[in-house]
Design an enzyme around this catalytic site. Structure first.
Site, short mmCIF file in Angstrom:
data_model
loop_
_atom_site.label_atom_id
_atom_site.label_comp_id
_atom_site.label_asym_id
_atom_site.label_seq_id
_atom_site.Cartn_x
_atom_site.Cartn_y
_atom_site.Cartn_z
N TYR A 1 -12.60 -2.48 2.29
CA TYR A 1 -12.69 -1.17 1.74
C TYR A 1 -13.70 -1.37 0.74
O TYR A 1 -14.26 -0.17 0.50
CB TYR A 1 -11.46 -1.04 1.36
CG TYR A 1 -10.59 -0.24 2.58
CD1 TYR A 1 -10.16 -0.86 3.59
CD2 TYR A 1 -9.92 1.00 1.98
CE1 TYR A 1 -9.13 -0.13 4.48
CE2 TYR A 1 -8.84 1.77 2.99
CZ TYR A 1 -8.69 1.17 4.25
OH TYR A 1 -7.89 1.71 5.24
N LYS B 1 -6.11 -13.18 10.35
CA LYS B 1 -6.78 -13.27 11.48
C LYS B 1 -7.52 -14.73 11.40
O LYS B 1 -8.77 -14.77 11.31
CB LYS B 1 -7.78 -12.12 11.78
CG LYS B 1 -8.52 -12.24 13.12
CD LYS B 1 -7.67 -11.76 14.51
CE LYS B 1 -8.11 -11.87 15.83
NZ LYS B 1 -7.34 -11.96 16.90
N ASP C 1 -3.00 -9.55 15.42
CA ASP C 1 -2.61 -8.85 16.66
C ASP C 1 -1.29 -9.08 17.14
O ASP C 1 -0.41 -8.15 17.75
CB ASP C 1 -3.65 -9.28 17.61
CG ASP C 1 -3.95 -10.87 17.65
OD1 ASP C 1 -3.44 -11.52 16.96
OD2 ASP C 1 -4.59 -11.31 18.74
N ASP D 1 -3.39 -1.39 5.93
CA ASP D 1 -3.27 0.20 6.40
C ASP D 1 -2.79 0.38 7.80
O ASP D 1 -1.91 1.15 7.94
CB ASP D 1 -4.85 0.51 6.32
CG ASP D 1 -5.14 2.06 6.78
OD1 ASP D 1 -4.26 2.77 6.19
OD2 ASP D 1 -6.07 2.12 7.36
N ASP E 1 1.12 1.79 9.11
CA ASP E 1 1.46 2.96 9.82
C ASP E 1 2.41 2.80 11.13
O ASP E 1 3.23 3.51 11.54
CB ASP E 1 0.03 3.80 10.50
CG ASP E 1 -0.30 5.01 9.56
OD1 ASP E 1 -0.37 4.81 8.35
OD2 ASP E 1 -1.14 5.73 10.08
C1 IPM Z 1 -3.53 5.12 3.41
C2 IPM Z 1 -4.56 6.03 3.75
C3 IPM Z 1 -5.79 5.73 3.10
C4 IPM Z 1 -6.18 4.28 2.97
C5 IPM Z 1 -7.05 6.67 3.26
C6 IPM Z 1 -6.67 8.02 2.89
C7 IPM Z 1 -8.45 6.41 2.67
O1 IPM Z 1 -4.83 6.06 5.23
O2 IPM Z 1 -3.11 5.16 2.04
O3 IPM Z 1 -3.01 4.24 4.36
O4 IPM Z 1 -7.09 3.83 4.39
O5 IPM Z 1 -5.91 3.49 2.63
MG MG Z 2 -3.26 4.48 6.13
#
Ligand code: IPM
Ligand code: MG
Length: 363
Positions: A140, A191, A223, A247, A251
């Site tokens: 990042y 990884k 993975d 990240d 999710d």
């Molecule tokens: C998160 C989001 C952020 C990230 C974006 C909005 C920059 O997806 O906080 O997980 O990728 O860190």
């Molecule tokens: Mg995110």
């Protein structure tokens, strides 16, 4: 007196932050929580006003605050902007400027929401895992990065995945310390079969492990970790990983619990000063409709009370209230099943406050 900065941001951000504000005001009234609330702009809304997704005055107030509550940033109307002016950049700069390197993302499954998960209820019942994501390094932020035109006019984009030992060690210490207080199991995700950075990551995590003999450490390729999360998530207690893997995995973990609208997060620096935000994004498709789920935001308030304001009992109170409201059957659209009448954002916030009052009058 604690100074708490509210950064509503974009999309559903302002709607859910309004609920967090109500919760804090109620805690002030009922439990003498001494907080001073400030508000500033970040993300697309800041860009629209100041041509900067993180205006200097916002950063200044953020530096002076004891804790920050952020709603969400981003929206399709900003996607055409130059990268440095996009809303996401405001959030990333805030994380980086305040050195909020430790991102904690708990995924807890509520019994009555087990059927809202994309997995079978028996696989998620009792789920309680925590992702510890490195937040201010890795791909990042790595340099060099950019776009260039090669000979023959082929465009090339490039980013750099880089971590030094110090950055890996400090996030590993955070993860081990937390694992010690929980189920004493830590799985580090990398990884290492392909990347040198991951080889170093593994090495440093193993070295830090020597200080935490009681924690059982394992390593997993990313993975496989993604697969294991949707196969048998109950095997995880604390998951430690880098910025980008974290990240993605967070999710996935969010969806296991039924809705990303339920997941809070904390981003802490070395001194536990922090920024607290829901894991969900700005959800432009439902913004302004009053239907967003405010529970991730309210649970982020609980994390703030616990980690930055030193109020563990009030943190428990907020979490118990959310629990009670969910178990009582209140549902925003994202977690409602067919036949369940959904409530709106504001009403959900009111129900949590009602439950808080009820719980504290019992004690
Ligand atoms: C998160 C989001 C952020 C990230 C974006 C909005 C920059 O997806 O906080 O997980 O990728 O860190
Ligand atoms: Mg995110």
């Amino acid at each position: 007196m604690y100074k708490v900065l509210l950064l509503p941001g974009d999309g559903i951000g302002p709607e859910v932050v309004a609920q967090a504000r109500k919760v804090l005001v109620s805690l002030g009234k009922e439990h003498a929580l001494a907080v001073e609330l400030e508000e500033a702009q970040v993300g697309g809304s800041a860009y629209a006003r100041h041509r900067d997704p993180l205006p200097a005055q916002t950063l200044e107030i953020a530096r002076a605050a004891d804790a920050i509550l952020l709603g969400a940033v981003g929206g399709p109307q900003f996607d055409h902007l130059e990268r440095d002016l996009r809303p996401e950049k405001g959030l990333l700069r805030l994380r980086s400027e305040l050195d909020l390197f430790a991102n904690l993302r708990p995924a807890i499954s509520y019994p009555s929401l087990a059927s809202a998960s994309s997995l079978k209820p028996e696989q998620v019942t009792g789920l309680d895992l925590l992702i510890v994501r490195e937040l201010t390094g890795g791909i990042y932020f790595g340099q060099p990065r950019g776009m260039r035109v090669l000979e023959g006019r082929t465009r090339q984009g490039f980013n750099t995945l880089v971590y030094d030992e110090h950055e890996i060690a400090r996030i590993a210490h955070v993860a081990f310390r937390i694992a010690q207080k929980r189920g004493s199991r830590l799985c580090s995700v990398d990884k290492a079969n392909v990347l040198e950075v991951s080889e170093l990551w593994r090495d440093v995590v193993n070295a830090v492990h020597r200080d935490y003999a009681k924690v059982a450490l394992s390593h997993m390729y990313v993975d496989n970790a993604a697969m294991q999360l949707v196969r048998e998530p109950g095997q995880f207690d604390v998951v430690l990983t880098d910025n980008m893997f974290g990240d993605i995995l967070s999710d996935i973990a969010a969806m296991l619990t039924g809705s990303i609208g339920m997941l809070p997060s904390a981003s802490l620096n070395e001194r536990d000063r922090g920024m607290y935000e829901p894991v969900h994004g700005s959800a432009p498709d439902i913004a302004g409709k009053g239907i967003a789920n405010p529970l991730a935001m309210i649970l982020s308030v609980a994390m703030m009370l616990r980690y930055s304001l030193n109020e563990p009992l009030l943190a428990d109170l907020v979490e118990q209230a959310v629990h009670q409201v969910v178990e009582a059957g209140y549902r925003t659209v994202d977690i409602a099943r067919a036949g369940q009448q959904p409530v709106g954002t504001d009403e959900m916030g009111d129900e949590v406050i009602r439950a808080m009052l009820q719980l504290s009058s019992k004690n």
